[in-house]
Design an enzyme around this catalytic site. Structure first.
Site: not given
Length: 162
Positions: A44-46, A49
């Site tokens: 999710g963070c990738t 970003a």
């Protein structure tokens, strides 16, 4: 200090990727998107970003900076930024002072177990350092488009006032 729309954004200073130092007060005079995320190089963070990176040119051409904040140590953030070609600063909030100032270090639960963790949240700060929009418990799909639309509206309001 209450973190809510219309109030001053808490000023924080953090070390960031690329040997940069990041602070809210240093961005006065220019709108800013600050987003908090749990952990570098997770799915999710990738995605989040990379979505911001993809939109970076349009944010920058509108005069809006982006910074991402997580509790990860700086070496992990440098590796994450290099792996995905992230050009905006990733700031390390290892002591969680920024997360606590913004109310994003929260109690979470998974599989019946409670723990403290980073809430995915985004803050749009206007050129005067005021919190213009706040998104809590962010869902990644479509989020960057929503932030971009709010940022564009903020810039339109500012140019009308000028």
């Amino acid at each position: 200090m209450m973190v809510e729309e219309g109030r001053a954004a808490p000023d924080v200073t953090l070390q960031a990727t690329g040997g940069r130092s990041f602070s809210i007060s240093a961005h006065r005079g220019r709108p800013l998107v600050v987003y908090f995320y749990p952990k570098a190089d997770t799915s999710g963070c990738t995605k989040q970003a990379c979505d911001f990176q993809e939109a970076l040119t349009s944010f920058n051409s509108a005069g809006i900076d982006i910074v991402a904040i997580s509790p990860d140590p700086l070496p992990a953030l440098e590796k994450f930024a290099a792996k995905y070609g992230l050009q905006f600063p990733l700031a390390s909030d290892h002591d969680k002072a920024a997360a606590q100032a913004y109310g994003t270090w929260v109690q979470k639960s998974m599989y019946g177990r409670s723990y403290m963790g980073m809430e995915r949240a985004t803050f749009l700060i206007d050129a005067n350092g005021t919190l213009s929009r706040i998104w809590r418990r962010v869902r990644v799909p479509g989020h960057v488009k929503e932030v971009a639309a709010a940022a564009k509206a903020l810039n339109n309001e500012a140019s009308l006032r000028a």
